[in-house]
Design a protein around this motif. Sequence first.
Motif, PDB file in Angstrom:
ATOM      1  N   THR A  27       0.854  -1.187   0.000  1.00  0.00           N
ATOM      2  CA  THR A  27       0.000   0.000   0.000  1.00  0.00           C
ATOM      3  C   THR A  27       0.887   1.233   0.000  1.00  0.00           C
ATOM      4  OG1 THR A  27      -0.117   0.203   2.416  1.00  0.00           O
ATOM      5  CG2 THR A  27      -1.753  -1.221   1.355  1.00  0.00           C
ATOM      6  N   GLY A  28       0.285   2.393  -0.165  1.00  0.00           N
ATOM      7  CA  GLY A  28       1.057   3.630  -0.127  1.00  0.00           C
ATOM      8  C   GLY A  28       0.631   4.578  -1.219  1.00  0.00           C
ATOM      9  N   ALA A  29       1.309   5.706  -1.263  1.00  0.00           N
ATOM     10  CA  ALA A  29       0.947   6.778  -2.192  1.00  0.00           C
ATOM     11  C   ALA A  29       1.160   6.375  -3.648  1.00  0.00           C
ATOM     12  CB  ALA A  29       1.734   8.041  -1.860  1.00  0.00           C
ATOM     13  N   TRP A  30       2.224   5.639  -3.937  1.00  0.00           N
ATOM     14  CA  TRP A  30       2.478   5.228  -5.320  1.00  0.00           C
ATOM     15  C   TRP A  30       1.357   4.320  -5.820  1.00  0.00           C
ATOM     16  CZ3 TRP A  30       6.537   5.663  -9.011  1.00  0.00           C
ATOM     17  CH2 TRP A  30       7.576   6.531  -8.643  1.00  0.00           C
ATOM     18  N   THR A  31       1.054   3.264  -5.076  1.00  0.00           N
ATOM     19  CA  THR A  31       0.025   2.322  -5.515  1.00  0.00           C
ATOM     20  C   THR A  31      -1.346   2.980  -5.493  1.00  0.00           C
ATOM     21  OG1 THR A  31       1.360   0.554  -4.537  1.00  0.00           O
ATOM     22  CG2 THR A  31      -0.874  -0.016  -5.194  1.00  0.00           C
TER      23      THR A  31
END
Length: 166
Positions: A119-123
């Motif tokens: 998870t995270g901002a990129w995905t």
Amino acid sequence: MESLVLWYQSSLGHFLPKELFVFFVSMLPLIELRGGVVVATLLKIPLIKANIICIIGNIIPIPFILLFIKKIFEFMKKHNILSGLVYKLEARAEKKSSGVEKGEFIFLLLFVGVPLPGTGAWTGSLIASLLEFDIKKASLAILLGVLMATVIMDIVSYGVLGTMIG
């Protein structure tokens, strides 16, 4: 993360300020802010300074992903440049986002904000772009998610980890 810090100290630490290293770590896909905060802790960067560096580093790639990733993926598939990876990333984004059309804002906020593997901002940005979420809502949800992840990682890194290495 300790091995990354050791590598930095032995190779780049003599000419690259630790704050700049943390900034670059926070920009990397998969590692992002979550890793940046841990690295900042290990390098003994004060909390507020680390947060500013990690948040800025993590959000800089987001507008580019939201605006251009579909065109980049189309180009890569058309010219058979890592097209297998592109198809894999698209399938992963589709799988992670199934059934979120109505609650896309909350989904993105929690997806980016809860620091779990993958998870995270990129995905989150990739999902928002590929599923054509409203760019303004997606940007706000991702930014708020990054802030949420920062608080969680501060508690883990500067609280728990900070006590262990302090």
